[in-house]
Write a protein that holds these residues in place. Structure first.
Motif, PDB file in Angstrom:
ATOM      1  N   THR A 269      27.553  63.787  36.365  1.00  0.00           N
ATOM      2  CA  THR A 269      28.474  62.737  36.819  1.00  0.00           C
ATOM      3  C   THR A 269      27.808  61.864  37.874  1.00  0.00           C
ATOM      4  OG1 THR A 269      30.400  64.124  36.377  1.00  0.00           O
ATOM      5  CG2 THR A 269      30.710  62.289  37.897  1.00  0.00           C
ATOM      6  N   ASP A 270      27.113  62.507  38.801  1.00  0.00           N
ATOM      7  CA  ASP A 270      26.399  61.761  39.833  1.00  0.00           C
ATOM      8  C   ASP A 270      25.334  60.857  39.209  1.00  0.00           C
ATOM      9  OD1 ASP A 270      25.810  61.366  42.749  1.00  0.00           O
ATOM     10  OD2 ASP A 270      23.862  62.122  42.112  1.00  0.00           O
ATOM     11  N   TYR A 271      24.642  61.366  38.197  1.00  0.00           N
ATOM     12  CA  TYR A 271      23.632  60.557  37.517  1.00  0.00           C
ATOM     13  C   TYR A 271      24.292  59.368  36.806  1.00  0.00           C
ATOM     14  CZ  TYR A 271      19.886  59.203  34.320  1.00  0.00           C
ATOM     15  OH  TYR A 271      18.944  58.490  33.625  1.00  0.00           O
ATOM     16  N   ALA A 272      25.438  59.616  36.177  1.00  0.00           N
ATOM     17  CA  ALA A 272      26.141  58.528  35.482  1.00  0.00           C
ATOM     18  C   ALA A 272      26.534  57.427  36.457  1.00  0.00           C
ATOM     19  CB  ALA A 272      27.371  59.078  34.769  1.00  0.00           C
ATOM     20  N   PHE A 273      27.030  57.806  37.631  1.00  0.00           N
ATOM     21  CA  PHE A 273      27.383  56.807  38.635  1.00  0.00           C
ATOM     22  C   PHE A 273      26.153  56.044  39.111  1.00  0.00           C
ATOM     23  CE2 PHE A 273      31.340  59.415  39.915  1.00  0.00           C
ATOM     24  CZ  PHE A 273      32.119  58.702  39.014  1.00  0.00           C
ATOM     25  N   SER A 274      25.006  56.727  39.148  1.00  0.00           N
ATOM     26  CA  SER A 274      23.782  56.086  39.639  1.00  0.00           C
ATOM     27  C   SER A 274      23.191  55.116  38.632  1.00  0.00           C
ATOM     28  CB  SER A 274      22.740  57.143  40.011  1.00  0.00           C
ATOM     29  OG  SER A 274      22.177  57.728  38.855  1.00  0.00           O
ATOM     30  N   THR A 275      23.707  55.115  37.427  1.00  0.00           N
ATOM     31  CA  THR A 275      23.190  54.184  36.423  1.00  0.00           C
ATOM     32  C   THR A 275      24.204  53.089  36.095  1.00  0.00           C
ATOM     33  OG1 THR A 275      23.956  55.673  34.655  1.00  0.00           O
ATOM     34  CG2 THR A 275      21.663  55.882  35.366  1.00  0.00           C
ATOM     35  N   GLU A 276      25.175  52.893  36.992  1.00  0.00           N
ATOM     36  CA  GLU A 276      26.148  51.818  36.798  1.00  0.00           C
ATOM     37  C   GLU A 276      25.840  50.595  37.661  1.00  0.00           C
ATOM     38  OE1 GLU A 276      30.081  53.337  37.249  1.00  0.00           O
ATOM     39  OE2 GLU A 276      30.081  54.381  35.327  1.00  0.00           O
ATOM     40  N   PRO A 277      25.823  50.713  39.008  1.00  0.00           N
ATOM     41  CA  PRO A 277      25.536  49.517  39.828  1.00  0.00           C
ATOM     42  C   PRO A 277      24.084  49.092  39.662  1.00  0.00           C
ATOM     43  CG  PRO A 277      26.553  51.287  41.126  1.00  0.00           C
ATOM     44  CD  PRO A 277      26.124  51.891  39.837  1.00  0.00           C
ATOM     45  N   PRO A 278      23.812  47.790  39.607  1.00  0.00           N
ATOM     46  CA  PRO A 278      22.430  47.313  39.451  1.00  0.00           C
ATOM     47  C   PRO A 278      21.490  47.844  40.523  1.00  0.00           C
ATOM     48  CG  PRO A 278      23.971  45.510  39.092  1.00  0.00           C
ATOM     49  CD  PRO A 278      24.781  46.670  39.572  1.00  0.00           C
TER      50      PRO A 278
ATOM     51  N   GLN B 247      21.527  50.696  42.156  1.00  0.00           N
ATOM     52  CA  GLN B 247      21.137  52.079  41.942  1.00  0.00           C
ATOM     53  C   GLN B 247      20.258  52.229  40.707  1.00  0.00           C
ATOM     54  OE1 GLN B 247      23.690  55.327  42.794  1.00  0.00           O
ATOM     55  NE2 GLN B 247      25.220  54.048  43.805  1.00  0.00           N
ATOM     56  N   ILE B 248      20.507  51.424  39.693  1.00  0.00           N
ATOM     57  CA  ILE B 248      19.631  51.448  38.518  1.00  0.00           C
ATOM     58  C   ILE B 248      18.216  51.042  38.918  1.00  0.00           C
ATOM     59  CG2 ILE B 248      19.149  50.381  36.281  1.00  0.00           C
ATOM     60  CD1 ILE B 248      22.141  50.028  35.909  1.00  0.00           C
TER      61      ILE B 248
END
Length: 391
Positions: free
Chosen positions: A328-337, A339-340
């Motif tokens: 879940t933490d990884y999924a959130f980290s790949t949403e905002p530009p 963090q990507i």
């Protein structure tokens, strides 16, 4: 209608690990000086150019990297990216600004020494890493920085801020073709590489049991940190396993140590776990806030629970919970530009960018037997580092 935003994050393999010991702190000091202009940009002109477009900018330095990033509207990128490229490739490092900014950095060092968290972390690094570059403070020391010159910094910059050491990541509302074209147009004026004193490569020490107690004024409660060194980026599957163990022990209200030490036994005010992955190694650390009279009891309990991991496989329920939290933490980290850009820039700097996308698969493949073996190999209770901060 919202305007699409773009994040540009430029990562440079020019962190504190690249400094010779006598230049310690140079990489972080250079991070400050990069913003002091070029032959074409006066000090402050870059900030004005970004902020006048409604954008933001910042930077950070660690042992493995320095990185510089801006957030702007996609429509403003053609006007702002050349400013960022000019700063990074053509930093002038003026002598007068060097002298003024050095005082800012020295004050930053003084404030760090007044911060218990920084003092404890740096003591931990010195014990854990020994003579390896990771054991030195990224900020450097006042004595060393006071002896440095603008000419030395220009040499460090020109030697390391070269195309083979840089990764430009762009994420957000822009097409790939447009992003590549803008990067090629903007990052086209690299100075010739020159010689610079190199850092002496020191191996990581063999893990051993080390313990340091530090008395600090104005501390209300004791703090106990226990840390174990694990595999680096070259062994990502086992590093991911250590990340899972970190969550099992101290990630969330129902993790083992939070439940037992804080909720049931009430021996600590707070307990948390942390996992960090670097180029040369990883570190699992456990931090507790507690009364001084409970330190030895808690340390013994943690060691006992660590030994259990090596001898008894975790349950399917626990393993599933830990994986779920990390995914879940990884999924959130790949949403905002932002963090990507940070995620891919980090992996591109210490390894390969494609590894960033394999993290979920590595986690999913981790078994209870894997965790048991990792605990046996890395979490030896006779070879951990502890730092105690006492009031």
């Amino acid at each position: 209608m919202t305007t699409p935003a773009v994040v540009v994050d430029v990562w440079v393999r020019a962190g504190a690990s690249k400094e010779p010991a006598e230049w310690a702190g140079m990489a972080h000091f250079l991070e400050h000086m990069v913003f002091k202009g070029t032959q074409r940009l006066q000090p402050g002109e870059f900030d004005w150019a970004i902020e006048s477009q409604g954008g933001m900018t910042n930077a950070a330095t660690s042992h493995d990297y320095a990185h510089f990033y801006i957030t702007v509207a996609a429509s403003a990128l053609p006007q702002t990216l050349p400013y960022l490229a000019d700063l990074l490739l053509c930093a002038a490092i003026p002598a007068d600004e060097f002298v003024r900014e050095r005082q800012v950095v020295l004050e930053e060092i003084r404030q760090a020494h007044d911060d218990p968290d920084w003092v404890g972390y740096q003591a931990l690094c010195e014990l854990l890493y020994g003579e390896h570059a990771y054991g030195r403070a990224v900020l450097g020391s006042p004595d060393i920085l006071s002896a440095r010159s603008p000419e030395e910094m220009r040499r460090f910059h020109q030697a390391h801020y070269q195309p083979q050491n840089m990764t430009v990541v762009i994420a957000g509302g822009i097409s790939q073709q447009t992003a590549l074209s803008l990067v090629q147009q903007s990052f086209d004026r690299f100075a010739p590489a020159i010689w610079c004193p190199e850092a002496e490569a020191k191996p990581l020490p063999m893990p051993s049991h080390q313990r340091r107690v530090i008395a600090l004024p104005n501390l209300e409660q004791s703090r106990l940190t226990m840390a174990w060194m694990g595999p680096g980026i070259a062994d990502l599957p086992r590093a991911c396993g250590l990340d899972v163990i970190s969550v099992l022990l101290g990630g969330g209200q129902t993790s083992r140590l939070v439940r037992e030490l804080r909720e049931e036994r009430q021996l600590v005010r707070d307990v948390s776990s942390s996992f960090s992955l670097q180029a040369d190694c990883s570190v699992l650390s456990l931090s507790m806030w507690l009364e001084a009279e409970h330190v030895e009891t808690v340390e013994e309990l943690v060691c006992d629970r660590i030994r259990q991991l090596a001898h008894t496989p975790v349950t399917a329920t626990e393993l599933a919970r830990a994986k779920r939290l990390l995914l879940t933490d990884y999924a959130f980290s790949t949403e905002p530009p932002g963090q990507i850009a940070g995620l891919y820039g980090y992996y591109a700097t210490i390894a390969e960018p494609s590894l960033a996308a394999t993290y979920p698969q590595q986690l999913q493949a981790t078994t209870a037997e894997d965790l048991q073996q990792i605990a046996q190999d890395y979490l030896n209770t006779q070879r951990y580092t502890a730092v105690v901060l006492n009031p």
